[in-house]
Scaffold this active site. Structure first.
Site, PDB file in Angstrom:
ATOM      1  N   GLY A  93       7.966 -10.655 -15.241  1.00  0.00           N
ATOM      2  CA  GLY A  93       7.502  -9.814 -16.493  1.00  0.00           C
ATOM      3  C   GLY A  93       8.573  -9.365 -17.422  1.00  0.00           C
ATOM      4  O   GLY A  93       8.506  -9.335 -18.431  1.00  0.00           O
ATOM      5  N   ASP A 312       7.465   0.970  -8.666  1.00  0.00           N
ATOM      6  CA  ASP A 312       7.630  -0.193  -7.749  1.00  0.00           C
ATOM      7  C   ASP A 312       7.848   0.089  -6.294  1.00  0.00           C
ATOM      8  O   ASP A 312       7.887  -0.779  -5.460  1.00  0.00           O
ATOM      9  CB  ASP A 312       9.007  -0.710  -8.276  1.00  0.00           C
ATOM     10  CG  ASP A 312       9.027  -1.415  -9.609  1.00  0.00           C
ATOM     11  OD1 ASP A 312       7.658  -1.973 -10.012  1.00  0.00           O
ATOM     12  OD2 ASP A 312       9.926  -1.797 -10.316  1.00  0.00           O
TER      13      ASP A 312
HETATM   14  C1  S3P Z   1      10.670  -2.841 -15.407  1.00  0.00           C
HETATM   15  C2  S3P Z   1       9.665  -1.939 -15.624  1.00  0.00           C
HETATM   16  C3  S3P Z   1       8.674  -1.740 -14.768  1.00  0.00           C
HETATM   17  C4  S3P Z   1       8.690  -2.241 -13.462  1.00  0.00           C
HETATM   18  C5  S3P Z   1       9.419  -3.645 -13.348  1.00  0.00           C
HETATM   19  C6  S3P Z   1      10.782  -3.474 -14.064  1.00  0.00           C
HETATM   20  C7  S3P Z   1      11.967  -3.059 -16.215  1.00  0.00           C
HETATM   21  O1  S3P Z   1       7.387  -2.307 -15.384  1.00  0.00           O
HETATM   22  O2  S3P Z   1       7.651  -2.315 -12.472  1.00  0.00           O
HETATM   23  O3  S3P Z   1       9.709  -3.937 -11.835  1.00  0.00           O
HETATM   24  O4  S3P Z   1      13.008  -3.440 -15.863  1.00  0.00           O
HETATM   25  O5  S3P Z   1      11.742  -2.773 -17.513  1.00  0.00           O
HETATM   26  P1  S3P Z   1       6.636  -1.632 -16.515  1.00  0.00           P
HETATM   27  O6  S3P Z   1       7.526  -1.307 -17.285  1.00  0.00           O
HETATM   28  O7  S3P Z   1       5.592  -2.911 -17.171  1.00  0.00           O
HETATM   29  O8  S3P Z   1       5.855  -0.857 -16.074  1.00  0.00           O
END
Ligand code: S3P
Length: 427
Positions: A93, A312
């Site tokens: 993501g 996380d």
């Molecule tokens: C991350 C942000 C978090 C986290 C993901 C990594 C990042 O997600 O859960 O594992 O590297 O910016 P969100 O920003 O969608 O909460």
């Protein structure tokens, strides 16, 4: 692939953790957009960081990897090439959302795709601000594939984050590199600060709001990036070393960025014995040596502003809660429902399968600790953090616990099972 973990009162060893996913992905991306040759030291071999590299290569960036060091030939803000096929972000993501911000400002079209899990995660949260800035984004019902018709002259905006998300914050700030004037993101609740720290952005706090501003065309100098060892990977051994009755675990050189390390405070509040030595700074990130010893825990309630700081780590915190005396309640954590899987649902089902007393809420879960766990077969839901959390639960569950599709751990921690079994003398 399945993994079986047997109950193990003893857990001893030193665990060398993989590089931090969040810092690694940003290092590679910023090096690619930088001016000239950069290096990234301690770049992880895990799937998410490797997905970012293959995306960047598709955009024409030259990357060599030798002995854990990446050599990246930065192309500058305007040197990316139009891809000739959809760009595959795999399970990541972070890769998809950060790249979308950059691609929104390019003079070409691109398509971002991901695996089944990533294709069911919400993307309107980035499409909305990017459209406001002038990019054309097409999706299917708010999900990837994400078709981006870049606009080399985006408009700077001021954007108040509707949810606590470092990925959305970073996406908008990166699009801001290509947007007329300046772009400001207002963050009502603090999330991990790697993007602003690594790009050297200033912030202004007004009341509880944090204003982060980026200027159009801000240059990113070539540099040597150093990836700390991942606190979110350390989390599994922080809890394992606490709940196994005879444990002593050493974790060298762990990243302790204060916007990521709230699990330490919560575990200590619950009664954990975690020592930190030799705290130091490297490349703007705090590091330290951690030693964890077995402890008796008691329940806590957590909610509010602390949640994004340990989002996380909540699956593994829920495992710790099963061993704590009394009730642990975790609320205002609805973001867990849109991670690699619905992590509230996954942990409620899996912990109940082991015999834990668990209550489910829309925005979290509560665990009445102390009920002895019994080994069972539980799925990973193809989610690295669920797989690893259940592996740790297996150490304290009577008999054996089998985790199906346990290789999901490869996304951030390829030798997790090897390390856990070595410490439990089960290899
Ligand atoms: C991350 C942000 C978090 C986290 C993901 C990594 C990042 O997600 O859960 O594992 O590297 O910016 P969100 O920003 O969608 O909460």
């Amino acid at each position: 692939m399945n993994q079986t973990i047997h109950q193990s009162p003893t857990l001893v060893g030193t665990v060398v953790l993989p590089g931090d996913k969040s810092v690694a992905l940003r290092s590679a991306l910023f090096a690619a957009l930088g001016e000239g040759a950069s290096q990234v030291v301690n770049y992880p071999t895990s799937a998410d960081p490797q997905s970012m590299l293959s995306c960047l290569r598709q955009l024409g960036v030259e990357i060599e990897e030798e002995d854990g060091i990446l050599y990246i030939e930065g192309v500058g803000l305007h040197g990316l090439k139009a891809p000739d096929a959809p760009i595959d972000c795999g399970n990541s993501g972070t890769a998809m959302r950060l790249l979308a911000g950059v691609l929104a400002g390019q003079p070409f079209e691109s398509t971002l795709v991901g695996d089944a899990s990533l294709s069911s995660r919400p993307m309107a949260r980035i499409a909305n601000p990017l459209r406001e800035m002038g990019a054309e984004i097409a999706m299917t019902n708010g999900f990837a594939p994400l078709h981006i018709r870049g606009n080399p002259i985006l408009q700077g905006i001021t954007y108040r984050l509707p949810m606590a998300s470092a990925q959305v914050k970073s996406c908008v700030l990166l699009a801001g590199l290509y947007a007329a004037g300046e772009t400001t993101v207002i963050e009502p609740t603090r999330t991990r600060n790697h993007t602003e720290q690594m790009l050297g952005l200033d912030h202004v706090d007004i009341g509880t709001d944090r204003y982060l501003t980026i200027q159009q065309g801000q240059r990113i100098p070539a540099q040597t990036y150093s990836v700390p060892r991942d606190f979110s990977a350390a989390a599994f051994f922080l809890v394992a070393g606490t709940i196994a009755p005879q444990a002593i675990i050493d974790l060298p050189s762990v990243g302790l960025n204060p916007s990521r390390s709230a699990l330490l405070d919560v575990l200590r509040l619950m009664g954990a014995d975690i020592a930190i030595e030799n705290e130091r700074e490297r490349g703007g990130e705090l590091l330290g040596e951690l030693t964890i010893r077995s402890s008796k825990l008691h329940g806590v309630r957590i909610d509010g502003d602390i949640i994004p700081n340990l989002i996380d780590e909540i699956p593994i915190l829920a495992v710790a809660a099963t061993c704590a005396e009394g009730r642990t309640e975790i609320r205002e954590a609805e973001e867990l429902r849109v991670k690699e899987t619905d992590r509230i649902d996954a942990m409620v089902k899996n912990l109940r399968a082991l015999g834990a007393e668990v209550e489910e809420f829309d925005d979290g879960l509560a665990i009445n600790g102390g009920a002895p766990l019994k080994g069972a077969t539980v799925p990973s839901y193809d989610d690295h953090r669920i797989a690893m959390a259940m592996g740790v639960a297996g150490l304290v569950a009577e008999g054996s616990t089998t985790i199906t599709d346990a290789d999901a751990a490869n996304v951030t921690f390829p030798d997790f099972w090897e390390q856990l079994k070595r410490c439990a003398a089960q290899d």
